[in-house]
Design a protein around this motif. Structure first.
Motif, PDB file in Angstrom:
ATOM      1  N   SER A 222      23.347   9.979  51.616  1.00  0.00           N
ATOM      2  CA  SER A 222      23.558   9.119  50.442  1.00  0.00           C
ATOM      3  C   SER A 222      22.317   9.024  49.558  1.00  0.00           C
ATOM      4  O   SER A 222      22.382   8.536  48.439  1.00  0.00           O
ATOM      5  CB  SER A 222      23.969   7.722  50.897  1.00  0.00           C
ATOM      6  OG  SER A 222      22.933   7.155  51.665  1.00  0.00           O
ATOM      7  N   ARG A 223      21.147   9.512  50.066  1.00  0.00           N
ATOM      8  CA  ARG A 223      19.928   9.463  49.260  1.00  0.00           C
ATOM      9  C   ARG A 223      19.831  10.628  48.292  1.00  0.00           C
ATOM     10  O   ARG A 223      18.956  10.660  47.443  1.00  0.00           O
ATOM     11  CB  ARG A 223      18.698   9.507  50.179  1.00  0.00           C
ATOM     12  CG  ARG A 223      18.423   8.227  50.944  1.00  0.00           C
ATOM     13  CD  ARG A 223      17.232   8.426  51.884  1.00  0.00           C
ATOM     14  NE  ARG A 223      16.092   9.038  51.190  1.00  0.00           N
ATOM     15  CZ  ARG A 223      15.223   9.858  51.765  1.00  0.00           C
ATOM     16  NH1 ARG A 223      15.360  10.169  53.026  1.00  0.00           N
ATOM     17  NH2 ARG A 223      14.224  10.363  51.064  1.00  0.00           N
TER      18      ARG A 223
ATOM     19  N   THR B 140      27.793  15.864  43.554  1.00  0.00           N
ATOM     20  CA  THR B 140      27.859  14.400  43.472  1.00  0.00           C
ATOM     21  C   THR B 140      26.474  13.817  43.688  1.00  0.00           C
ATOM     22  O   THR B 140      25.727  14.269  44.548  1.00  0.00           O
ATOM     23  CB  THR B 140      28.807  13.822  44.550  1.00  0.00           C
ATOM     24  OG1 THR B 140      28.482  14.445  45.795  1.00  0.00           O
ATOM     25  CG2 THR B 140      30.244  14.087  44.198  1.00  0.00           C
ATOM     26  N   GLU B 141      26.109  12.839  42.901  1.00  0.00           N
ATOM     27  CA  GLU B 141      24.762  12.270  42.929  1.00  0.00           C
ATOM     28  C   GLU B 141      24.757  10.968  43.714  1.00  0.00           C
ATOM     29  O   GLU B 141      25.410   9.997  43.334  1.00  0.00           O
ATOM     30  CB  GLU B 141      24.291  12.050  41.485  1.00  0.00           C
ATOM     31  CG  GLU B 141      22.848  11.609  41.306  1.00  0.00           C
ATOM     32  CD  GLU B 141      21.825  12.711  41.531  1.00  0.00           C
ATOM     33  OE1 GLU B 141      21.075  12.612  42.515  1.00  0.00           O
ATOM     34  OE2 GLU B 141      21.773  13.659  40.725  1.00  0.00           O
ATOM     35  N   LYS B 142      24.057  10.964  44.829  1.00  0.00           N
ATOM     36  CA  LYS B 142      23.783   9.748  45.602  1.00  0.00           C
ATOM     37  C   LYS B 142      25.014   8.854  45.816  1.00  0.00           C
ATOM     38  O   LYS B 142      25.071   7.724  45.322  1.00  0.00           O
ATOM     39  CB  LYS B 142      22.666   8.946  44.921  1.00  0.00           C
ATOM     40  CG  LYS B 142      21.335   9.675  45.001  1.00  0.00           C
ATOM     41  CD  LYS B 142      20.232   8.996  44.214  1.00  0.00           C
ATOM     42  CE  LYS B 142      19.012   9.907  44.165  1.00  0.00           C
ATOM     43  NZ  LYS B 142      18.048   9.598  43.161  1.00  0.00           N
ATOM     44  N   ILE B 143      26.026   9.363  46.533  1.00  0.00           N
ATOM     45  CA  ILE B 143      27.183   8.521  46.857  1.00  0.00           C
ATOM     46  C   ILE B 143      27.345   8.441  48.373  1.00  0.00           C
ATOM     47  O   ILE B 143      26.820   9.257  49.118  1.00  0.00           O
ATOM     48  CB  ILE B 143      28.489   9.076  46.241  1.00  0.00           C
ATOM     49  CG1 ILE B 143      28.728  10.517  46.726  1.00  0.00           C
ATOM     50  CG2 ILE B 143      28.463   9.007  44.725  1.00  0.00           C
ATOM     51  CD1 ILE B 143      30.145  10.981  46.529  1.00  0.00           C
TER      52      ILE B 143
ATOM     53  N   SER C 107      29.715  17.090  51.972  1.00  0.00           N
ATOM     54  CA  SER C 107      28.845  18.077  52.607  1.00  0.00           C
ATOM     55  C   SER C 107      27.473  17.467  52.840  1.00  0.00           C
ATOM     56  O   SER C 107      27.187  16.363  52.361  1.00  0.00           O
ATOM     57  CB  SER C 107      28.774  19.330  51.721  1.00  0.00           C
ATOM     58  OG  SER C 107      27.468  19.578  51.283  1.00  0.00           O
ATOM     59  N   ASN C 108      26.652  18.158  53.610  1.00  0.00           N
ATOM     60  CA  ASN C 108      25.282  17.654  53.789  1.00  0.00           C
ATOM     61  C   ASN C 108      24.277  18.616  53.171  1.00  0.00           C
ATOM     62  O   ASN C 108      23.136  18.701  53.580  1.00  0.00           O
ATOM     63  CB  ASN C 108      24.973  17.413  55.268  1.00  0.00           C
ATOM     64  CG  ASN C 108      24.906  18.706  56.051  1.00  0.00           C
ATOM     65  OD1 ASN C 108      25.475  19.719  55.644  1.00  0.00           O
ATOM     66  ND2 ASN C 108      24.213  18.678  57.173  1.00  0.00           N
TER      67      ASN C 108
ATOM     68  N   VAL D  51      20.551  18.414  55.045  1.00  0.00           N
ATOM     69  CA  VAL D  51      19.854  17.194  55.464  1.00  0.00           C
ATOM     70  C   VAL D  51      20.704  16.492  56.515  1.00  0.00           C
ATOM     71  O   VAL D  51      21.914  16.712  56.600  1.00  0.00           O
ATOM     72  CB  VAL D  51      19.608  16.247  54.258  1.00  0.00           C
ATOM     73  CG1 VAL D  51      18.620  16.869  53.289  1.00  0.00           C
ATOM     74  CG2 VAL D  51      20.894  15.871  53.563  1.00  0.00           C
ATOM     75  N   PRO D  52      20.085  15.644  57.340  1.00  0.00           N
ATOM     76  CA  PRO D  52      20.851  14.913  58.358  1.00  0.00           C
ATOM     77  C   PRO D  52      21.954  14.079  57.687  1.00  0.00           C
ATOM     78  O   PRO D  52      21.750  13.513  56.606  1.00  0.00           O
ATOM     79  CB  PRO D  52      19.798  14.003  59.001  1.00  0.00           C
ATOM     80  CG  PRO D  52      18.481  14.638  58.695  1.00  0.00           C
ATOM     81  CD  PRO D  52      18.657  15.348  57.397  1.00  0.00           C
ATOM     82  N   TRP D  53      23.116  14.012  58.342  1.00  0.00           N
ATOM     83  CA  TRP D  53      24.263  13.302  57.745  1.00  0.00           C
ATOM     84  C   TRP D  53      23.946  11.850  57.439  1.00  0.00           C
ATOM     85  O   TRP D  53      24.469  11.285  56.474  1.00  0.00           O
ATOM     86  CB  TRP D  53      25.481  13.405  58.669  1.00  0.00           C
ATOM     87  CG  TRP D  53      26.186  14.731  58.529  1.00  0.00           C
ATOM     88  CD1 TRP D  53      26.060  15.802  59.353  1.00  0.00           C
ATOM     89  CD2 TRP D  53      27.092  15.108  57.493  1.00  0.00           C
ATOM     90  NE1 TRP D  53      26.829  16.848  58.894  1.00  0.00           N
ATOM     91  CE2 TRP D  53      27.474  16.450  57.759  1.00  0.00           C
ATOM     92  CE3 TRP D  53      27.605  14.468  56.374  1.00  0.00           C
ATOM     93  CZ2 TRP D  53      28.353  17.152  56.934  1.00  0.00           C
ATOM     94  CZ3 TRP D  53      28.493  15.161  55.558  1.00  0.00           C
ATOM     95  CH2 TRP D  53      28.863  16.503  55.829  1.00  0.00           C
ATOM     96  N   GLU D  54      23.100  11.222  58.246  1.00  0.00           N
ATOM     97  CA  GLU D  54      22.839   9.796  58.000  1.00  0.00           C
ATOM     98  C   GLU D  54      22.009   9.572  56.727  1.00  0.00           C
ATOM     99  O   GLU D  54      21.893   8.458  56.246  1.00  0.00           O
ATOM    100  CB  GLU D  54      22.188   9.128  59.212  1.00  0.00           C
ATOM    101  CG  GLU D  54      20.856   9.708  59.679  1.00  0.00           C
ATOM    102  CD  GLU D  54      21.041  10.833  60.713  1.00  0.00           C
ATOM    103  OE1 GLU D  54      22.128  11.446  60.740  1.00  0.00           O
ATOM    104  OE2 GLU D  54      20.083  11.092  61.468  1.00  0.00           O
TER     105      GLU D  54
END
Lengths: 373, 396
Positions: free
Chosen positions: B162-163, B179-182, B187-188, B156-159
């Motif tokens: 966090s979603r 890692t969940e939503k941080i 990584s992306n 997914v796009p780096w921006e």
């Protein structure tokens, strides 16, 4: 509706629609975008609550059975009752026409013998209508009738060619049944048999048995012969009744669906017309598409112009192509800049870029299935 | 009963509260999408196209519309004698019984169901994503790697990282961290919420998780990180293709609109990997004498008398004379009467916009939910109303 079964004669193959009924019976001719003609007769029975329906097949029944399958879309995949395919008598007889041939019933007599129901509703499949038989069944029961004929009134006796003309008494009893041999229009409304009737099952069995020796008798002839000894009544059908006896009539009936009142009466009222589901995506109208006064089925891709026309499922209209006053059946491809006016394209026709096809209002041009033009 | 190599568990119980008015009367998987589809069609069609014939559908939130839509699964050819679709709502047992407390708990409460079929592998998917995927390719990868658990992932796009739940892998695509939503993950590679478990591994993991008093009963938060620390073999399957999570009004709207642009969208016209749906039989669409339709998807049973541009009309939608529907989505049987104007509006199922309304109007400076207006199912908007962009019109 456990005490009524249905019987559909889908085997009328009269060669009246030029190539459209060449490889299929009239019952299987596509109509109104996503339907076939028999959907109207079949759905009418189903909507009345009839769950046992026998269908007499024509000689070429591939397209018909492809459409029907196990009858799931009409809720006829039942443990009790359901859809029964009754192979029609064909060899040598197909040219002789006839509506409800007793020979076909002789061959499938088990269908009528094994049920315990009181009555049988019989219908042809060549008309456009949406009827609920409840009222007719009610009258049939209350009059303790042997037979109840459903009739329609019309001033256009040419359109009613091949339909028996009825005369009806004060108590709705049938006084006479005559061939309609005078195609000139009198300007007066006449009463015509609408190819739908209710008959006591046991009487029907007797008639089939009684005429076993004669090969070609039609149920209507048998009824006519025995008119004096039978209790026969008539019930009017006041709704839209579209007859199709020629390509022009097929074209006209199709175009009448563009009229919102007729569409509402036939397609979108309380009782819907059921048909096979194909799971197409919605139709894509492109950036330069221009569509007006048209019925468009699902799965089409439209980049060109479509006016006053009916498109079946999966039709492609490329940019610059113009379709006017035409009926385009399933999966046709109309290439760029092609121009159609008063044309009926059967399924899988490809019209090459820039080509012009033109018929006229009274004689629409029919292009056979799978043609490359 | 024929033993199944792989069966699917489809998580369809989420409320989808971020979809606002669209999920007031139905679960998210049952929300209409792209005209004639509902969101769950994509997962169920993927199962059908992947020849996975046994599917347990876990429902909880407002399940009626979903249950009646799925029925026996015959619309997806999933009604078969050796498996089929099973709706699995929460139930009461001898001395316990509760709502599903999380994704893992939902599966845990149905261990008996999976036991009955006793498959080798269990595929866990969710009913709220739009994508086409052949799960058998993922299963093949799972077997080749000799994995205990395989997670389907997509870059997914780096921006936006966090979603998502983010997977960190080594050079062999073995998962080393989840890692969940941080913010600022390593990584992306995002988890798509699609897992294949060896049945024995899943069973043990769920039994252990149920004993853990601190767990949130969630695959992403608890099960997956725990199995990594236990040293189980987890691999990341790299999915390439179109995949959208339609959890918010914004993403739902955009995913719909992407299907109009053609490129980089779900290909609905593909004759091989077809998307099936349980459709009502409606007549063909009618396009009126003065109608104008451009760049739009129009479904069966629609009547268009006005102008429709860059919009999607679901089955039975109606656009009256003189109305203008632009950049909008009309859900099944939504009606827009004459001389109304709609702009970037989602009109819910059976909702009615009376005549001479203006919906989705300016001022446009920084409106809520990207200026998308949502009219809830069965809402009736009175004649002549003017509604500013970004509002939610709810019945209650």
């Amino acid at each position: 509706m456990r005490n009524v079964i249905g019987l559909l004669f889908a085997n009328n193959s009269a060669n009246i629609l030029q190539g459209l009924a060449f490889e299929r019976s009239i019952a299987a001719v596509p109509f109104g975008g996503r339907y076939r003609l028999l959907d109207f007769a079949l759905s009418s029975m189903v909507n009345t609550g009839i769950r046992t329906i026998g269908l007499v097949t024509p000689r070429q029944y591939r397209s018909l059975l492809d459409h029907l399958g196990a009858g799931k879309e009409w809720f006829l995949d039942r443990k009790t009752g359901g859809l029964f395919i009754l192979p029609g008598a064909i060899q040598g007889l197909s040219a002789q026409g006839g509506k409800f041939r007793l020979k076909d019933l002789q061959l499938n007599i088990e269908y009528l013998q094994k049920d315990f129901c009181e009555n049988v509703v019989i219908s042809g499949c060549n008309h456009v209508f949406n009827i609920n038989y409840q009222a007719a069944l009610h009258l049939h029961a209350s009059k303790q009738a042997d037979i109840t004929l459903i009739y329609t009134e019309s001033m256009d006796s040419a359109a009613m060619a091949g339909k028996e003309r009825l005369s009806i008494g004060e108590n709705q009893e049938i006084l006479s049944i005559q061939e309609n041999n005078s195609p000139e229009t009198t300007g007066l409304a006449q009463v015509y048999f609408a190819d739908m009737l209710i008959i006591r099952r046991k009487l029907l069995l007797e008639i089939v048995e009684g005429y076993r020796a004669i090969e070609t008798v039609d149920l209507m002839e048998a009824i006519q012969e025995n008119l004096p000894s039978l209790k026969i009544f008539g019930v009017p059908f006041k709704g839209y009744f579209g007859t199709i006896n020629s390509v022009k009539e097929y074209f006209d009936r199709s175009m009448e669906l563009l009229n919102p009142l007729i569409r509402k009466e036939v397609l979108t009222g309380q009782d819907q017309i059921h048909t096979k589901i194909v799971d197409n995506p919605p139709t894509k109208h492109g950036a330069h598409a221009q569509v007006s006064n048209s019925l468009v089925s699902s799965g089409c891709t439209i980049e060109g112009e479509v006016h006053n026309s009916i498109l079946s499922r999966g039709v492609t209209v490329e940019a610059g192509a113009i379709i006017r006053n035409s009926i385009v059946m399933q999966k046709c491809k109309i290439a760029a800049e092609a121009n159609l006016n008063y044309v009926i394209l059967d399924k899988f026709v490809k019209v090459h870029a820039g080509n012009e096809l033109k018929g006229n209002k009274n004689t629409p041009l029919v292009v056979l299935k799978g043609s490359l033009v | 009963m024929q033993k199944q190599e792989c069966m699917a568990m489809l998580l369809a119980g989420g409320q989808g509260s971020r979809l606002g008015g669209l999920t007031h009367s139905r679960a998210k998987p049952a929300v209409s999408f792209c005209g004639k589809y509902r969101i769950i069609d994509f997962s169920l069609s993927n199962c059908a196209n992947s020849n996975i014939n046994t599917v347990g559908v876990l429902t909880q939130y407002k399940p009626f519309s979903l249950n009646s839509y799925i029925g026996l699964g015959s619309a997806w050819d999933l009604d078969n004698p050796f498996g089929g679709v099973h709706i699995l709502p929460p139930y009461v047992g001898d001395n316990e019984g509760s709502w599903y407390r999380g994704t893992a708990n939902a599966i845990y409460q149905n261990l008996d169901f999976i036991n009955y079929y006793d498959p080798k592998y269990v595929l866990i998917i969710s009913g709220d994503h739009i994508y086409k995927m052949n799960y058998l390719s993922m299963l093949k990868f799972h077997k080749e790697k000799g994995a205990d658990i395989t997670i389907s992932t997509i870059e997914v796009p780096w921006e936006e990282v966090s979603r998502f739940g983010i997977v960190t892998v080594d050079e062999d695509d073995k998962v080393v961290k989840f890692t969940e939503k941080i913010q600022d993950p390593e990584s992306n590679l995002a988890s798509m919420g699609i897992y294949i478990f060896n049945w024995s591994v899943l069973r043990q993991a769920l039994l252990d998780d149920a004993q853990d008093p601190l767990t949130e009963d969630d695959f992403g938060k608890n099960i997956i990180p725990k199995e990594i620390t236990l040293g189980k073999k987890l691999f990341a399957y790299r999915f390439k293709g179109y995949w959208r999570d339609v959890g918010t009004i914004d993403s739902y709207y955009n995913a719909n609109m992407e299907s109009l642009s053609g490129k980089d969208s779900i290909d609905l016209f593909d004759p091989v990997q077809r998307i099936f749906s349980n459709e009502d039989i409606l007549p063909p669409q009618y396009v009126g004498p003065t109608a104008k339709i451009e760049n739009s998807l129009i479904s069966n049973g629609c009547v268009v008398l006005g102008e429709v541009s860059h919009s999607i009309l679901a089955p039975g939608a109606y656009v009256g004379e003189g109305s203008i529907v632009k950049d909008s989505i009309l859900l099944p049987h939504a009606k827009v009467h004459r001389q109304s104007t709609l702009n970037r509006t989602i009109v819910g199922e059976g909702a009615i916009i009376m005549s001479q309304c203006s919906v989705g109007m300016g001022p446009f400076s920084n409106p809520r939910q990207s200026g998308i207006t949502v009219v809830e199912d069965h809402f009736v908007l009175g004649k002549g109303s003017v509604i500013q962009a970004g509002r939610n019109l709810n019945a209650c």
